[in-house]
Structure formats: C-alpha cells, structure tokens
Design a protein around this motif. Structure first.
Motif, PDB file in Angstrom:
ATOM      1  N   PRO A  18       0.907  -1.292   0.148  1.00 47.19           N
ATOM      2  CA  PRO A  18       0.182   0.097   0.127  1.00 47.19           C
ATOM      3  C   PRO A  18       0.892   1.210   0.044  1.00 47.19           C
ATOM      4  O   PRO A  18       1.839   1.453   0.539  1.00 47.19           O
ATOM      5  CB  PRO A  18      -0.651  -0.037   1.188  1.00 47.19           C
ATOM      6  CG  PRO A  18      -0.673  -1.650   1.516  1.00 47.19           C
ATOM      7  CD  PRO A  18       0.496  -2.177   0.911  1.00 47.19           C
ATOM      8  N   HIS A  19       0.492   2.165  -0.732  1.00 47.78           N
ATOM      9  CA  HIS A  19       1.198   3.426  -0.803  1.00 47.78           C
ATOM     10  C   HIS A  19       0.751   4.769   0.263  1.00 47.78           C
ATOM     11  O   HIS A  19       1.420   5.429   0.535  1.00 47.78           O
ATOM     12  CB  HIS A  19       0.828   4.066  -2.329  1.00 47.78           C
ATOM     13  CG  HIS A  19       1.619   3.474  -3.100  1.00 47.78           C
ATOM     14  ND1 HIS A  19       2.574   3.955  -4.028  1.00 47.78           N
ATOM     15  CD2 HIS A  19       1.970   1.994  -3.471  1.00 47.78           C
ATOM     16  CE1 HIS A  19       3.169   3.105  -4.845  1.00 47.78           C
ATOM     17  NE2 HIS A  19       2.808   1.890  -4.398  1.00 47.78           N
ATOM     18  N   VAL A  20      -0.343   4.220   0.738  1.00 48.09           N
ATOM     19  CA  VAL A  20      -0.935   5.412   1.752  1.00 48.09           C
ATOM     20  C   VAL A  20      -0.115   5.309   3.073  1.00 48.09           C
ATOM     21  O   VAL A  20       0.212   4.229   3.365  1.00 48.09           O
ATOM     22  CB  VAL A  20      -2.418   5.091   2.046  1.00 48.09           C
ATOM     23  CG1 VAL A  20      -2.575   3.831   2.885  1.00 48.09           C
ATOM     24  CG2 VAL A  20      -2.993   5.986   3.066  1.00 48.09           C
ATOM     25  N   PRO A  21       0.244   6.409   3.725  1.00 53.12           N
ATOM     26  CA  PRO A  21       1.176   6.295   4.931  1.00 53.12           C
ATOM     27  C   PRO A  21       0.245   5.468   5.784  1.00 53.12           C
ATOM     28  O   PRO A  21      -0.931   5.523   6.279  1.00 53.12           O
ATOM     29  CB  PRO A  21       1.257   7.771   5.138  1.00 53.12           C
ATOM     30  CG  PRO A  21       0.313   8.529   4.662  1.00 53.12           C
ATOM     31  CD  PRO A  21      -0.043   7.782   3.281  1.00 53.12           C
ATOM     32  N   HIS A  22       1.144   4.930   6.763  1.00 55.50           N
ATOM     33  CA  HIS A  22       0.527   4.231   7.896  1.00 55.50           C
ATOM     34  C   HIS A  22      -0.165   5.113   9.081  1.00 55.50           C
ATOM     35  O   HIS A  22      -0.999   4.591   9.789  1.00 55.50           O
ATOM     36  CB  HIS A  22       1.807   3.160   8.650  1.00 55.50           C
ATOM     37  CG  HIS A  22       2.093   2.144   7.804  1.00 55.50           C
ATOM     38  ND1 HIS A  22       1.285   0.901   7.863  1.00 55.50           N
ATOM     39  CD2 HIS A  22       3.415   1.810   6.974  1.00 55.50           C
ATOM     40  CE1 HIS A  22       2.071   0.303   7.081  1.00 55.50           C
ATOM     41  NE2 HIS A  22       3.113   0.713   6.465  1.00 55.50           N
ATOM     42  N   VAL A  28      -7.636   2.057   6.717  1.00 55.79           N
ATOM     43  CA  VAL A  28      -7.230   2.478   5.319  1.00 55.79           C
ATOM     44  C   VAL A  28      -6.093   1.661   4.705  1.00 55.79           C
ATOM     45  O   VAL A  28      -6.220   1.439   3.599  1.00 55.79           O
ATOM     46  CB  VAL A  28      -6.960   4.308   5.617  1.00 55.79           C
ATOM     47  CG1 VAL A  28      -6.477   4.638   3.937  1.00 55.79           C
ATOM     48  CG2 VAL A  28      -7.958   4.926   6.279  1.00 55.79           C
ATOM     49  N   VAL A  29      -4.938   1.351   5.538  1.00 52.20           N
ATOM     50  CA  VAL A  29      -4.070   0.511   5.085  1.00 52.20           C
ATOM     51  C   VAL A  29      -4.695  -0.890   4.336  1.00 52.20           C
ATOM     52  O   VAL A  29      -4.315  -1.176   3.389  1.00 52.20           O
ATOM     53  CB  VAL A  29      -2.882   0.419   5.956  1.00 52.20           C
ATOM     54  CG1 VAL A  29      -1.988  -0.568   5.248  1.00 52.20           C
ATOM     55  CG2 VAL A  29      -2.391   1.633   6.276  1.00 52.20           C
ATOM     56  N   LEU A  30      -5.274  -1.318   5.216  1.00 53.88           N
ATOM     57  CA  LEU A  30      -6.121  -2.576   5.031  1.00 53.88           C
ATOM     58  C   LEU A  30      -6.876  -2.525   3.722  1.00 53.88           C
ATOM     59  O   LEU A  30      -7.125  -3.405   2.797  1.00 53.88           O
ATOM     60  CB  LEU A  30      -6.850  -3.281   6.069  1.00 53.88           C
ATOM     61  CG  LEU A  30      -5.842  -3.971   7.332  1.00 53.88           C
ATOM     62  CD1 LEU A  30      -6.795  -4.378   8.442  1.00 53.88           C
ATOM     63  CD2 LEU A  30      -5.195  -5.089   6.698  1.00 53.88           C
ATOM     64  N   ALA A  31      -7.658  -1.318   3.569  1.00 55.57           N
ATOM     65  CA  ALA A  31      -8.334  -1.158   2.433  1.00 55.57           C
ATOM     66  C   ALA A  31      -7.760  -1.169   1.145  1.00 55.57           C
ATOM     67  O   ALA A  31      -8.113  -1.730   0.085  1.00 55.57           O
ATOM     68  CB  ALA A  31      -9.250   0.108   2.782  1.00 55.57           C
ATOM     69  N   GLU A  32      -6.406  -0.553   1.364  1.00 56.75           N
ATOM     70  CA  GLU A  32      -5.714  -0.384  -0.085  1.00 56.75           C
ATOM     71  C   GLU A  32      -5.156  -1.687  -0.391  1.00 56.75           C
ATOM     72  O   GLU A  32      -4.958  -2.126  -1.752  1.00 56.75           O
ATOM     73  CB  GLU A  32      -4.569   0.604   0.170  1.00 56.75           C
ATOM     74  CG  GLU A  32      -3.758   0.861  -1.058  1.00 56.75           C
ATOM     75  CD  GLU A  32      -2.656   1.844  -1.181  1.00 56.75           C
ATOM     76  OE1 GLU A  32      -2.004   2.221  -2.021  1.00 56.75           O
ATOM     77  OE2 GLU A  32      -2.483   2.632   0.042  1.00 56.75           O
ATOM     78  N   GLN A  33      -4.858  -2.359   0.735  1.00 56.19           N
ATOM     79  CA  GLN A  33      -4.289  -3.826   0.512  1.00 56.19           C
ATOM     80  C   GLN A  33      -5.278  -4.641  -0.344  1.00 56.19           C
ATOM     81  O   GLN A  33      -5.057  -5.458  -1.036  1.00 56.19           O
ATOM     82  CB  GLN A  33      -3.868  -4.367   1.790  1.00 56.19           C
ATOM     83  CG  GLN A  33      -3.366  -5.858   1.666  1.00 56.19           C
ATOM     84  CD  GLN A  33      -2.950  -6.550   2.852  1.00 56.19           C
ATOM     85  OE1 GLN A  33      -1.774  -6.261   3.471  1.00 56.19           O
ATOM     86  NE2 GLN A  33      -3.638  -7.295   3.475  1.00 56.19           N
ATOM     87  N   PHE A  34      -6.461  -4.563   0.419  1.00 53.14           N
ATOM     88  CA  PHE A  34      -7.807  -5.299  -0.385  1.00 53.14           C
ATOM     89  C   PHE A  34      -7.871  -4.907  -1.711  1.00 53.14           C
ATOM     90  O   PHE A  34      -7.837  -5.706  -2.675  1.00 53.14           O
ATOM     91  CB  PHE A  34      -8.809  -4.879   0.627  1.00 53.14           C
ATOM     92  CG  PHE A  34     -10.316  -5.258   0.073  1.00 53.14           C
ATOM     93  CD1 PHE A  34     -10.564  -6.736  -0.498  1.00 53.14           C
ATOM     94  CD2 PHE A  34     -11.548  -4.537  -0.456  1.00 53.14           C
ATOM     95  CE1 PHE A  34     -11.751  -7.124  -0.962  1.00 53.14           C
ATOM     96  CE2 PHE A  34     -12.472  -5.109  -0.685  1.00 53.14           C
ATOM     97  CZ  PHE A  34     -12.725  -6.417  -1.127  1.00 53.14           C
ATOM     98  N   PHE A  35      -7.590  -3.616  -2.004  1.00 51.40           N
ATOM     99  CA  PHE A  35      -7.756  -2.982  -3.632  1.00 51.40           C
ATOM    100  C   PHE A  35      -6.708  -3.612  -4.558  1.00 51.40           C
ATOM    101  O   PHE A  35      -6.864  -3.946  -5.451  1.00 51.40           O
ATOM    102  CB  PHE A  35      -7.658  -1.407  -3.506  1.00 51.40           C
ATOM    103  CG  PHE A  35      -7.882  -0.919  -4.921  1.00 51.40           C
ATOM    104  CD1 PHE A  35      -9.116  -0.598  -5.391  1.00 51.40           C
ATOM    105  CD2 PHE A  35      -6.908  -0.224  -5.579  1.00 51.40           C
ATOM    106  CE1 PHE A  35      -9.289   0.139  -6.456  1.00 51.40           C
ATOM    107  CE2 PHE A  35      -6.994   0.306  -6.710  1.00 51.40           C
ATOM    108  CZ  PHE A  35      -8.169   0.470  -7.056  1.00 51.40           C
TER     109      PHE A  35
END
Length: 228
Positions: A18-22, A28-35
């Motif tokens: 994921p590119h979003v900062p922790h 949010v991090v898990l949502a981007e990983q899901f994506f």
C-alpha cells in the motif's frame, strides 16, 4: 518441495505494498491492500484467460479434427468460468468502504486499469460490437473446414455436434464478458460518481462507451433462427 516453495509464497505475499502512509490508520491501509490484492488477482486470472483463449483459437484453426474441436471447447468452457470469477471479484470489491477509498485514491497517481496490457490482449481475442475478434474468426474457419457455415451451425443446432457446442460456448463467454463489464461500470459509478477516472479518463462515461458484447456476427446469425 513444499507448498510454499511450489507457489513461491514468500515472493507472492510480498507484492502487496500500500502507498498510503501508515499514519492514515489501519483500516485505510487494509482497504488499499484489499484493493491491490483484488486487482493483482484479476491480472492473474487475465493471464490464464488469455492463454486459454489463445489455445482455443489455435485448436480451431484448420486443419482441425474432432479431437481439436473438443479441446478447443474445453478451453472455451474454462474461460467462461474464469470470466464469471472476474465478475464475482467485482462484487467482493463492493466491500471497499468509500471513505477509505477516498483516502488512498490520490496515491494511485496516474495508474489506471485501462493501462492493462492483458486486458487489451483479451479485447483483441474477443472483439467487440463491431470487430469479430480473432477467436470468432478461428471458429468460423473451423466450421468452414468441416463443411459448414456459421449460419448453418446456428440454424441446424445440435445436429452440428461439437460445432454447435462451440458456438454456444462462445455466446456464453461473450455474455459473461458483457456482465463483467456492466458490473465494473456499476462499481465505478458507485465509488466515484461523476468524477474523472484515474489516468486522465472521463470515468464512468469512458467505461460506458466500452461496455460491448463480443461476437456480433454470431449473435446476429443466432437471432435469424427466430425467422426460420
């Protein structure tokens, strides 16, 4: 050889970054990983789909004996199931909360699904509402090699044996592809509304123009059965 070695699990599971900062929060991090996982999985299925459709087209090219036709049918039937899996993945992706998608979307930059080389390859195989595509051309050549036109195969139905089953498999594949694209359009419309898409596209309008049904000639010829 272990299960992990065979599937190269260490490498596979390290490819989701994921590119979003922790600091954005775990959800949010898990949502981007899901994506990311959803889209990476899509590309893996597209790899299999493209290979199977290439193999189907090769099996149908003359000279092709009945064994070749049955082999081509196997590839087409599996491809139809893969397309249904791709559609189901979009239904799973609807579990991506809008508020989290809005937080990490900016980190996609200019990346866009429209840049997928494998999807463009699939389009060349399947064609669209105006272009027959190389897969249909291979089927038409196989029918001609066995003394039939596609029109005759549609009109005579089960009398044509495996040629009829091939025609029906192509129709099912084309319809599955269309359902997949409609599901994608609905998902994008739900997630971004009237906003522009990533990669500079016009978003929903861009996708709507590309929702087409493959094999237009086959569908036209099958429709003539009602007037026989």
């Amino acid at each position: 050889m272990t299960y992990g070695d065979y599937l190269q699990m260490e490498t596979l599971l390290s490819l989701q970054e994921p590119h979003v900062p922790h600091t954005a929060g775990r959800a949010v991090v898990l949502a981007e990983q899901f994506f990311i996982i959803t889209h990476q999985t899509c590309e893996l299925w597209l790899k299999q789909l493209g290979a199977d459709l290439d193999a189907a087209a090769e099996a149908l090219l003359p000279p092709c004996d009945p064994h070749d036709l049955e082999l081509g049918l196997e590839f087409l039937l599996r491809s139809g199931d893969v397309v249904r899996v791709l559609q189901q993945q979009l239904l799973v992706l609807e579990r991506l909360p809008l508020r989290y998608f809005a937080e990490f979307r900016a980190y996609l930059g200019t990346a866009s699904g429209a840049q997928s080389a494998q999807f463009r390859r699939l389009t060349a195989l399947l064609g669209n509402s105006h272009d027959q595509g190389s897969l249909y051309e291979a089927f038409a050549a196989a029918a001609e090699y066995h003394g039939q036109s596609v029109d005759e195969v549609c009109r005579r139905g089960v009398e044509c044996g495996v040629l009829h089953r091939l025609a029906e498999a192509l129709v099912d594949l084309g319809n599955g592809y269309w359902h997949w694209k409609v599901a994608h359009l609905a998902l994008v419309s739900k997630m971004i509304g009237e906003q522009s898409g990533t990669g500079g596209s016009s978003g929903v309008d861009f996708l709507a123009r590309r929702v087409t049904r493959p094999f237009p000639e086959l569908r036209r010829l099958r429709g003539k059965v009602h007037h026989a």
